[in-house]
Design a protein around this motif. Structure first.
Motif, PDB file in Angstrom:
ATOM      1  N   ALA A  58       0.474  -1.304  -0.262  1.00  0.00           N
ATOM      2  CA  ALA A  58       0.139   0.117  -0.691  1.00  0.00           C
ATOM      3  C   ALA A  58       0.803   1.304   0.061  1.00  0.00           C
ATOM      4  O   ALA A  58       2.221   1.238   0.425  1.00  0.00           O
ATOM      5  N   TYR A  59       0.570   2.699  -0.482  1.00  0.00           N
ATOM      6  CA  TYR A  59       1.330   3.130  -0.574  1.00  0.00           C
ATOM      7  C   TYR A  59      -0.284   4.645  -0.323  1.00  0.00           C
ATOM      8  O   TYR A  59      -0.796   4.693  -0.713  1.00  0.00           O
ATOM      9  N   TYR A  60       0.527   5.511  -0.032  1.00  0.00           N
ATOM     10  CA  TYR A  60      -0.580   7.019   0.352  1.00  0.00           C
ATOM     11  C   TYR A  60       0.122   8.461   0.501  1.00  0.00           C
ATOM     12  O   TYR A  60       1.303   8.363   0.298  1.00  0.00           O
ATOM     13  N   GLU A  61      -0.718   8.984  -0.105  1.00  0.00           N
ATOM     14  CA  GLU A  61      -0.093  10.460  -0.805  1.00  0.00           C
ATOM     15  C   GLU A  61      -0.199  10.971   1.045  1.00  0.00           C
ATOM     16  O   GLU A  61      -0.797  10.561   2.072  1.00  0.00           O
ATOM     17  N   ASP A  62       0.136  12.458   1.692  1.00  0.00           N
ATOM     18  CA  ASP A  62       0.519  12.703   2.340  1.00  0.00           C
ATOM     19  C   ASP A  62      -0.822  13.195   3.325  1.00  0.00           C
ATOM     20  O   ASP A  62      -1.002  13.179   4.453  1.00  0.00           O
ATOM     21  N   SER A  63      -1.536  13.957   2.368  1.00  0.00           N
ATOM     22  CA  SER A  63      -2.945  13.992   3.206  1.00  0.00           C
ATOM     23  C   SER A  63      -3.651  12.858   3.645  1.00  0.00           C
ATOM     24  O   SER A  63      -4.360  12.447   4.636  1.00  0.00           O
ATOM     25  N   ALA A  64      -3.378  11.471   3.580  1.00  0.00           N
ATOM     26  CA  ALA A  64      -3.491  10.289   3.641  1.00  0.00           C
ATOM     27  C   ALA A  64      -3.042   9.075   4.884  1.00  0.00           C
ATOM     28  O   ALA A  64      -3.758   8.866   5.720  1.00  0.00           O
ATOM     29  N   LYS A  65      -1.585  10.077   5.121  1.00  0.00           N
ATOM     30  CA  LYS A  65      -0.354   8.847   5.378  1.00  0.00           C
ATOM     31  C   LYS A  65      -1.348   9.466   7.043  1.00  0.00           C
ATOM     32  O   LYS A  65      -1.453  10.203   7.574  1.00  0.00           O
ATOM     33  N   GLY A  66      -1.568   8.503   7.869  1.00  0.00           N
ATOM     34  CA  GLY A  66      -1.877   8.354   9.482  1.00  0.00           C
ATOM     35  C   GLY A  66      -3.091   8.670   9.472  1.00  0.00           C
ATOM     36  O   GLY A  66      -3.280   8.119  10.572  1.00  0.00           O
ATOM     37  N   ARG A  67      -4.034   8.482   9.198  1.00  0.00           N
ATOM     38  CA  ARG A  67      -5.898   8.267   8.884  1.00  0.00           C
ATOM     39  C   ARG A  67      -6.137   7.504   8.172  1.00  0.00           C
ATOM     40  O   ARG A  67      -7.312   7.438   8.762  1.00  0.00           O
ATOM     41  N   PHE A  68      -5.756   7.404   7.122  1.00  0.00           N
ATOM     42  CA  PHE A  68      -6.680   6.798   6.122  1.00  0.00           C
ATOM     43  C   PHE A  68      -5.574   5.367   6.064  1.00  0.00           C
ATOM     44  O   PHE A  68      -4.613   5.242   5.619  1.00  0.00           O
ATOM     45  N   THR A  69      -6.723   3.928   5.824  1.00  0.00           N
ATOM     46  CA  THR A  69      -5.864   2.691   5.648  1.00  0.00           C
ATOM     47  C   THR A  69      -6.482   2.555   4.335  1.00  0.00           C
ATOM     48  O   THR A  69      -7.866   2.024   3.922  1.00  0.00           O
ATOM     49  N   ILE A  70      -5.289   0.908   3.021  1.00  0.00           N
ATOM     50  CA  ILE A  70      -6.040   0.425   2.460  1.00  0.00           C
ATOM     51  C   ILE A  70      -5.824  -0.570   2.253  1.00  0.00           C
ATOM     52  O   ILE A  70      -4.989  -1.065   3.445  1.00  0.00           O
ATOM     53  N   SER A  71      -7.429  -1.345   1.841  1.00  0.00           N
ATOM     54  CA  SER A  71      -6.142  -2.794   2.422  1.00  0.00           C
ATOM     55  C   SER A  71      -7.169  -3.508   0.592  1.00  0.00           C
ATOM     56  O   SER A  71      -8.348  -3.178   0.147  1.00  0.00           O
ATOM     57  N   ARG A  72      -6.992  -4.511   0.428  1.00  0.00           N
ATOM     58  CA  ARG A  72      -8.070  -5.593   0.113  1.00  0.00           C
ATOM     59  C   ARG A  72      -8.628  -6.758   0.797  1.00  0.00           C
ATOM     60  O   ARG A  72      -7.621  -7.574   1.104  1.00  0.00           O
ATOM     61  N   ASP A  73      -9.316  -7.083   0.139  1.00  0.00           N
ATOM     62  CA  ASP A  73     -10.260  -8.313   0.217  1.00  0.00           C
ATOM     63  C   ASP A  73     -10.201  -9.677  -1.008  1.00  0.00           C
ATOM     64  O   ASP A  73     -11.113  -9.093  -1.936  1.00  0.00           O
ATOM     65  N   SER A  74      -9.246 -10.486  -1.468  1.00  0.00           N
ATOM     66  CA  SER A  74      -9.385 -10.971  -2.325  1.00  0.00           C
ATOM     67  C   SER A  74      -9.900 -11.683  -2.931  1.00  0.00           C
ATOM     68  O   SER A  74     -10.697 -12.111  -3.894  1.00  0.00           O
ATOM     69  N   SER A  75     -11.295 -12.534  -1.525  1.00  0.00           N
ATOM     70  CA  SER A  75     -11.611 -13.779  -1.421  1.00  0.00           C
ATOM     71  C   SER A  75     -13.451 -13.101  -2.413  1.00  0.00           C
ATOM     72  O   SER A  75     -14.550 -13.731  -2.956  1.00  0.00           O
ATOM     73  N   THR A  76     -13.515 -11.407  -2.424  1.00  0.00           N
ATOM     74  CA  THR A  76     -14.444 -10.599  -2.907  1.00  0.00           C
ATOM     75  C   THR A  76     -14.516  -9.384  -4.009  1.00  0.00           C
ATOM     76  O   THR A  76     -15.123  -9.118  -4.142  1.00  0.00           O
ATOM     77  N   ASN A  77     -13.315  -9.808  -3.731  1.00  0.00           N
ATOM     78  CA  ASN A  77     -12.392  -8.337  -5.473  1.00  0.00           C
ATOM     79  C   ASN A  77     -12.722  -7.039  -4.786  1.00  0.00           C
ATOM     80  O   ASN A  77     -13.399  -6.431  -5.785  1.00  0.00           O
ATOM     81  N   THR A  78     -12.903  -7.032  -2.705  1.00  0.00           N
ATOM     82  CA  THR A  78     -13.184  -5.485  -3.150  1.00  0.00           C
ATOM     83  C   THR A  78     -12.035  -5.187  -2.384  1.00  0.00           C
ATOM     84  O   THR A  78     -11.135  -5.882  -1.088  1.00  0.00           O
ATOM     85  N   VAL A  79     -11.717  -3.486  -2.472  1.00  0.00           N
ATOM     86  CA  VAL A  79     -10.943  -3.135  -1.894  1.00  0.00           C
ATOM     87  C   VAL A  79     -11.661  -2.239  -1.012  1.00  0.00           C
ATOM     88  O   VAL A  79     -12.476  -0.980  -1.585  1.00  0.00           O
ATOM     89  N   TYR A  80     -10.928  -1.192  -0.412  1.00  0.00           N
ATOM     90  CA  TYR A  80     -11.798  -0.519   0.823  1.00  0.00           C
ATOM     91  C   TYR A  80     -10.182   0.230   1.481  1.00  0.00           C
ATOM     92  O   TYR A  80      -9.235   0.250   1.153  1.00  0.00           O
ATOM     93  N   LEU A  81     -11.172   1.563   1.738  1.00  0.00           N
ATOM     94  CA  LEU A  81     -10.611   2.931   1.895  1.00  0.00           C
ATOM     95  C   LEU A  81     -11.119   2.842   3.301  1.00  0.00           C
ATOM     96  O   LEU A  81     -12.396   3.360   3.429  1.00  0.00           O
ATOM     97  N   GLN A  82     -10.214   2.099   4.490  1.00  0.00           N
ATOM     98  CA  GLN A  82     -10.446   3.142   5.863  1.00  0.00           C
ATOM     99  C   GLN A  82     -10.705   4.860   5.774  1.00  0.00           C
ATOM    100  O   GLN A  82      -9.479   4.802   6.402  1.00  0.00           O
ATOM    101  N   MET A  83     -11.210   4.936   6.510  1.00  0.00           N
ATOM    102  CA  MET A  83     -10.783   6.718   6.889  1.00  0.00           C
ATOM    103  C   MET A  83     -11.754   7.173   8.487  1.00  0.00           C
ATOM    104  O   MET A  83     -12.922   7.612   8.620  1.00  0.00           O
ATOM    105  N   ASN A  84     -11.066   7.673   8.871  1.00  0.00           N
ATOM    106  CA  ASN A  84     -10.630   7.934  10.310  1.00  0.00           C
ATOM    107  C   ASN A  84      -9.343   9.350  10.421  1.00  0.00           C
ATOM    108  O   ASN A  84      -9.358  10.196   9.579  1.00  0.00           O
ATOM    109  N   SER A  85     -10.655   9.930  11.446  1.00  0.00           N
ATOM    110  CA  SER A  85     -10.100  11.430  11.475  1.00  0.00           C
ATOM    111  C   SER A  85     -10.164  12.245  10.489  1.00  0.00           C
ATOM    112  O   SER A  85      -9.248  12.796  10.462  1.00  0.00           O
ATOM    113  N   LEU A  86     -11.633  12.412  10.012  1.00  0.00           N
ATOM    114  CA  LEU A  86     -12.118  13.200   8.892  1.00  0.00           C
ATOM    115  C   LEU A  86     -12.342  14.110   9.039  1.00  0.00           C
ATOM    116  O   LEU A  86     -12.243  15.117  10.668  1.00  0.00           O
TER     117      LEU A  86
END
Length: 127
Positions: A58-86
């Motif tokens: 995973a890679y993040y731009e500065d705006s997302a570092k420390g607050r957002f998390t990208i992940s993937r679920d290969s079983s469902t072919n879904t990519v998530y973006l968890q956004m905290n401290s909005l």
């Protein structure tokens, strides 16, 4: 053909959280990457985060570092973006994008690297 379908946008208060989903289908090869981009009113589209399908790096731009998390679920072919401290500055239409993965990850910050785009999902953060 490749299809990217976003969901999960909505309204959140500053300091709150949202999770975006991108359902991925149609890639005929596995060396692809998925990105989250966003575009705020009156501003240019900007990259947020990127993930390689093969190794989930995973890679993040500065705006997302420390607050957002990208992940993937290969079983469902879904990519998530968890956004905290909005923040109100996170208000934008968020797009899922797909393209070939590369070790030269600076290319990920270029919107014309990405061949496929979803329709977008609105995220609004109130103060």
């Amino acid at each position: 053909q490749v299809q990217l379908v976003e969901s999960g946008g909505g309204l959140a208060q500053a300091g709150g959280s949202l999770r975006l989903s991108c359902r991925v289908s149609g890639f005929t090869y596995d060396h692809y990457a998925i990105a989250w981009w966003r575009q705020a009113p009156g501003k240019e589209r900007e990259g947020v985060s990127y993930i390689n399908n093969r190794d989930a790096r995973a890679y993040y731009e500065d705006s997302a570092k420390g607050r957002f998390t990208i992940s993937r679920d290969s079983s469902t072919n879904t990519v998530y973006l968890q956004m905290n401290s909005l923040k109100p500055d996170d208000t934008a239409v968020y797009y899922c994008a797909g393209g070939v993965s590369t070790t030269n990850t600076h290319y990920y910050s270029l919107d014309d690297w990405w061949d496929h785009w979803g329709q977008g999902t609105q995220v609004t953060v109130s103060s």
